[in-house]
Write a protein that holds these residues in place. Structure first.
Motif, PDB file in Angstrom:
ATOM      1  N   ASP A  33      51.245  32.399  41.455  1.00  0.00           N
ATOM      2  CA  ASP A  33      50.777  33.784  41.419  1.00  0.00           C
ATOM      3  C   ASP A  33      49.446  33.822  40.674  1.00  0.00           C
ATOM      4  O   ASP A  33      49.384  33.560  39.472  1.00  0.00           O
ATOM      5  N   LEU A  34      48.388  34.168  41.391  1.00  0.00           N
ATOM      6  CA  LEU A  34      47.037  34.155  40.814  1.00  0.00           C
ATOM      7  C   LEU A  34      46.531  35.556  40.457  1.00  0.00           C
ATOM      8  O   LEU A  34      45.358  35.720  40.119  1.00  0.00           O
ATOM      9  N   ARG A  35      47.403  36.549  40.512  1.00  0.00           N
ATOM     10  CA  ARG A  35      46.937  37.917  40.239  1.00  0.00           C
ATOM     11  C   ARG A  35      46.425  38.091  38.819  1.00  0.00           C
ATOM     12  O   ARG A  35      45.568  38.930  38.558  1.00  0.00           O
ATOM     13  N   GLY A  36      46.963  37.313  37.875  1.00  0.00           N
ATOM     14  CA  GLY A  36      46.525  37.445  36.496  1.00  0.00           C
ATOM     15  C   GLY A  36      45.314  36.606  36.146  1.00  0.00           C
ATOM     16  O   GLY A  36      44.795  36.709  35.019  1.00  0.00           O
ATOM     17  N   ALA A  37      44.822  35.797  37.086  1.00  0.00           N
ATOM     18  CA  ALA A  37      43.676  34.933  36.796  1.00  0.00           C
ATOM     19  C   ALA A  37      42.421  35.768  36.599  1.00  0.00           C
ATOM     20  O   ALA A  37      42.090  36.634  37.408  1.00  0.00           O
ATOM     21  N   ARG A  38      41.697  35.483  35.527  1.00  0.00           N
ATOM     22  CA  ARG A  38      40.502  36.261  35.198  1.00  0.00           C
ATOM     23  C   ARG A  38      39.217  35.571  35.617  1.00  0.00           C
ATOM     24  O   ARG A  38      38.137  36.148  35.501  1.00  0.00           O
ATOM     25  N   CYS A  39      39.315  34.335  36.085  1.00  0.00           N
ATOM     26  CA  CYS A  39      38.133  33.604  36.543  1.00  0.00           C
ATOM     27  C   CYS A  39      38.599  32.451  37.422  1.00  0.00           C
ATOM     28  O   CYS A  39      39.801  32.157  37.511  1.00  0.00           O
ATOM     29  N   ASN A  61      37.086  39.776  43.189  1.00  0.00           N
ATOM     30  CA  ASN A  61      36.302  40.951  42.795  1.00  0.00           C
ATOM     31  C   ASN A  61      36.401  41.217  41.294  1.00  0.00           C
ATOM     32  O   ASN A  61      35.499  41.806  40.702  1.00  0.00           O
ATOM     33  N   THR A  62      37.504  40.782  40.692  1.00  0.00           N
ATOM     34  CA  THR A  62      37.722  41.061  39.265  1.00  0.00           C
ATOM     35  C   THR A  62      37.458  39.841  38.390  1.00  0.00           C
ATOM     36  O   THR A  62      37.637  39.921  37.172  1.00  0.00           O
ATOM     37  N   TRP A  63      37.080  38.704  38.990  1.00  0.00           N
ATOM     38  CA  TRP A  63      36.821  37.512  38.187  1.00  0.00           C
ATOM     39  C   TRP A  63      35.516  37.666  37.395  1.00  0.00           C
ATOM     40  O   TRP A  63      34.616  38.425  37.783  1.00  0.00           O
ATOM     41  N   ASP A  64      35.433  36.943  36.312  1.00  0.00           N
ATOM     42  CA  ASP A  64      34.217  36.919  35.491  1.00  0.00           C
ATOM     43  C   ASP A  64      33.675  35.482  35.486  1.00  0.00           C
ATOM     44  O   ASP A  64      34.232  34.614  34.805  1.00  0.00           O
ATOM     45  N   PRO A  65      32.608  35.220  36.272  1.00  0.00           N
ATOM     46  CA  PRO A  65      31.880  36.165  37.118  1.00  0.00           C
ATOM     47  C   PRO A  65      32.554  36.291  38.491  1.00  0.00           C
ATOM     48  O   PRO A  65      33.245  35.356  38.925  1.00  0.00           O
ATOM     49  N   PRO A  66      32.327  37.434  39.190  1.00  0.00           N
ATOM     50  CA  PRO A  66      32.856  37.557  40.548  1.00  0.00           C
ATOM     51  C   PRO A  66      32.198  36.511  41.440  1.00  0.00           C
ATOM     52  O   PRO A  66      30.975  36.394  41.471  1.00  0.00           O
ATOM     53  N   GLY A  74      39.342  45.129  49.841  1.00  0.00           N
ATOM     54  CA  GLY A  74      39.079  44.062  48.892  1.00  0.00           C
ATOM     55  C   GLY A  74      38.386  42.868  49.506  1.00  0.00           C
ATOM     56  O   GLY A  74      37.606  42.169  48.840  1.00  0.00           O
ATOM     57  N   SER A  75      38.640  42.614  50.785  1.00  0.00           N
ATOM     58  CA  SER A  75      37.979  41.528  51.495  1.00  0.00           C
ATOM     59  C   SER A  75      36.673  41.967  52.149  1.00  0.00           C
ATOM     60  O   SER A  75      36.013  41.175  52.825  1.00  0.00           O
ATOM     61  N   HIS A  76      36.305  43.237  51.957  1.00  0.00           N
ATOM     62  CA  HIS A  76      35.082  43.806  52.535  1.00  0.00           C
ATOM     63  C   HIS A  76      35.115  43.703  54.055  1.00  0.00           C
ATOM     64  O   HIS A  76      34.088  43.466  54.698  1.00  0.00           O
ATOM     65  N   HIS A 126      48.320  51.136  46.070  1.00  0.00           N
ATOM     66  CA  HIS A 126      47.020  50.687  46.564  1.00  0.00           C
ATOM     67  C   HIS A 126      45.903  51.574  46.024  1.00  0.00           C
ATOM     68  O   HIS A 126      44.811  51.098  45.698  1.00  0.00           O
ATOM     69  N   CYS A 127      46.170  52.861  45.960  1.00  0.00           N
ATOM     70  CA  CYS A 127      45.159  53.805  45.478  1.00  0.00           C
ATOM     71  C   CYS A 127      44.732  53.468  44.054  1.00  0.00           C
ATOM     72  O   CYS A 127      43.547  53.313  43.763  1.00  0.00           O
ATOM     73  N   THR A 128      45.692  53.343  43.171  1.00  0.00           N
ATOM     74  CA  THR A 128      45.355  53.139  41.762  1.00  0.00           C
ATOM     75  C   THR A 128      44.851  51.727  41.496  1.00  0.00           C
ATOM     76  O   THR A 128      44.097  51.501  40.554  1.00  0.00           O
ATOM     77  N   SER A 129      45.218  50.757  42.343  1.00  0.00           N
ATOM     78  CA  SER A 129      44.664  49.411  42.219  1.00  0.00           C
ATOM     79  C   SER A 129      43.210  49.357  42.684  1.00  0.00           C
ATOM     80  O   SER A 129      42.426  48.525  42.215  1.00  0.00           O
ATOM     81  N   ASP A 130      42.852  50.235  43.625  1.00  0.00           N
ATOM     82  CA  ASP A 130      41.556  50.143  44.294  1.00  0.00           C
ATOM     83  C   ASP A 130      40.504  51.105  43.754  1.00  0.00           C
ATOM     84  O   ASP A 130      39.406  51.188  44.317  1.00  0.00           O
ATOM     85  N   ILE A 131      40.805  51.840  42.692  1.00  0.00           N
ATOM     86  CA  ILE A 131      39.879  52.872  42.217  1.00  0.00           C
ATOM     87  C   ILE A 131      38.468  52.327  42.040  1.00  0.00           C
ATOM     88  O   ILE A 131      37.491  52.888  42.552  1.00  0.00           O
ATOM     89  N   ASP A 132      38.317  51.241  41.311  1.00  0.00           N
ATOM     90  CA  ASP A 132      36.982  50.702  41.042  1.00  0.00           C
ATOM     91  C   ASP A 132      36.306  50.219  42.321  1.00  0.00           C
ATOM     92  O   ASP A 132      35.090  50.401  42.506  1.00  0.00           O
TER      93      ASP A 132
END
Length: 522
Positions: free
Chosen positions: A80-86, A115-120, A284-286, A382-388
């Motif tokens: 599960d990679l959802r918590g990965a920050r980079c 999209n949320t990785w540092d850096p994206p 998210g995949s544009h 999906h709405c609250t995950s996608d706000i940004d």
């Protein structure tokens, strides 16, 4: 089986004619009586078994109108990679998981969000090769519309520099023309066909226990024919505890028609649902199909996965064979084209056609959906995950986004679900998102586009009766009333009386399906 009376509870029936009850009598798998305790016990007779629910709140069994149960079952034991920050964190998780697998196994999982990785940064196959060269790795993104593969997986799928982009997909390539390992939309299908679990029946057996514990008693499953076969095997063995409305993959449509399969065919445990068709990709995949370019990406309006003329042809083919249609559409252009196609084909007596996700529409298209009787199958989280993402990629677009209030006001039937494993299958997270339009931490204050919020009663209805209506099952489930299936849950938090924040943390105490206790929490 003796008649059972469930008593000492605040029973929210969902029935507008009898919204609140004290007790219910269950005879076999059906509700015999619902109302005041005295009248219910009289209807049940003196020999009835009394079950005390100890003051719990009771709701109709929650119904997930869009869930990938096979993928969810597989995800329970996958990386599960959802918590990965980079990228480095993601690769560390992949390496640790690979070390636990047997030689030759596929490495499943994913749900990464660059999209949320540092850096994206979009990852590539060479990064995966650095931590897992021998095992094939294919990792869907968080929205499931992009797959990140390593070189071993690409070889098994036969994808190389000479492979053309398929219709409705893209093989992302480097400067030399070699695939980078990023496959968008239809380009990922060859890998998905290879990613089959041999033990799916056992995985689903485990997954249904997780879903029952969350208060889900019915699901609209969106996965493949292997999932259907596993569910049929569970039912035939008497091990299926969850009711399944099973979609038909588009690739199996002609075979299903030849078999004589029809929407609604089956029994109360598993029956045939709609054919699932993709119109576009994901935000998210544009790749969701938009009328205007994404902000900062001139010329990128997403991907039309299925051309418009094919939509009309497929809709007519399915409906003519008695099979309802559920079409994935996220971008405003995709939604308009799908509505146009449904309008061209016309209403089909006995079938409820749907749009899955229906996230971003032109405001005028809400009324068109209502006029045509198209169900909006939506996932509040999906709405609250996608706000940004919405604020950045769709800035300046004139859209009705996640327009639940607008849908209801226009007369569109709302059916709520989770899209798990993209999001958690927890339905109480969906109820919270629907009434607050805020993330679990309460941001943004007051909710994002708060004019689209729902009341708790409306949100619960969308997750029960609305989902049942989407499957044309409203005569069997969705409310608690005499003659309906005895599917209900007892919870420790009354969603009609407690705050949305409290509802988010609801614990399900008892789950009853078909009059039998299927899950009991201590």
């Amino acid at each position: 089986m003796s008649i059972r009376v469930y008593r000492n509870a605040a029973i929210h029936t969902g029935d507008s004619g009898n919204p609140l009850a004290e007790a219910m009598a269950v005879d076999g798998d059906l509700l015999l009586a619902v109302g005041g305790e005295a009248e219910v016990r009289e209807a049940a007779g003196q020999g009835a078994e009394l079950i005390d629910l100890e003051g719990a709140a009771v709701l109709p069994g929650l119904y997930d109108a869009h869930i990938h149960t096979a993928q969810y079952a597989q995800s329970l034991g996958a990386v599960d990679l959802r918590g990965a920050r980079c990228l480095d964190e993601a690769l560390s998780l992949v390496a640790a998981h690979a070390a636990r697998l047997r030689p030759g196994a596929w490495l499943f999982g994913g749900r990464w969000n660059s999209n949320t990785w540092d850096p994206p940064a979009q990852p590539d196959r060479y990064a995966l090769d650095s931590v897992c060269r021998e095992l094939p790795v294919a990792l869907p993104s968080v929205d499931g519309h992009t797959v990140w593969a390593n070189s071993a997986a690409l070889r098994l799928a036969g994808i190389d520099a000479s492979t053309p982009d398929p219709l409705g997909g893209e093989i992302v390539r480097g400067a030399s023309g070699e695939p980078t390992g990023i496959l968008r939309e239809a380009a990922s299908y060859p890998l998905r066909d290879l990613m089959v679990s041999p033990d799916l029946r056992d995985l689903l057996h485990t997954a249904q226990e997780e879903l029952l514990a969350l208060g889900l008693t019915s699901v609209h499953d969106i996965d493949g024919e292997d999932c259907r076969a596993a569910y049929l095997a569970l039912r035939d063995a008497g091990e299926l505890k969850l009711r399944v409305h099973k979609a038909i993959p588009l690739v199996h449509l002609e075979a299903a028609i030849a078999e004589g399969r029809r929407t609604g065919q089956g029994d109360d445990w598993i029956h045939t649902g709609p054919v699932k068709i993709f119109s576009d990709g994901a935000l998210g995949s544009h790749t969701c199909h938009m009328s205007r370019s994404f902000a900062g990406e001139h010329g990128n309006v997403g991907i039309a996965v299925t051309p418009n003329e094919d939509l009309v042809r497929l809709f007519a083919r399915a409906a003519g064979a008695g099979i309802a249609v559920a079409t994935h559409a996220i971008g405003d252009r995709a939604n308009r084209l799908v509505i146009d196609a449904y309008e061209t084909v016309g209403r089909t007596p006995g079938l409820r056609h749907r749009i899955e996700h229906a996230q971003h529409l032109r405001p005028a298209d809400l009324a068109r959906m209502a006029t045509l009787g198209i169900v909006a199958s939506m996932q509040p989280v999906h709405c609250t995950s996608d706000i940004d993402l919405v604020d950045s990629l769709l800035a300046g677009h004139d859209l009705a986004s996640y327009a639940w209030r607008g849908m209801l006001n226009a007369g569109v039937t709302l059916a709520f679900g989770s899209d798990a494993p993209v999001e958690s299958p927890n339905p109480f997270a969906a109820l919270y998102a629907a009434v607050t339009r805020a993330r679990p931490d309460g941001t943004p204050a007051g909710g994002w586009q708060p004019e689209q919020r729902l009341t708790m009663a409306e949100a619960v209805s969308a997750h029960t009766l609305g989902a049942a209506c989407a499957a044309s099952e409203q005569n069997r489930k969705g409310i608690l009333a005499p003659g309906k299936l005895a599917d209900f849950i007892a919870v420790d938090t009354d969603p009609y009386r407690e705050s949305p924040e409290a509802v988010l943390h609801t614990k399900v105490m008892t789950t009853v399906v078909g009059g039998e206790v299927r899950c009991q929490q201590p």
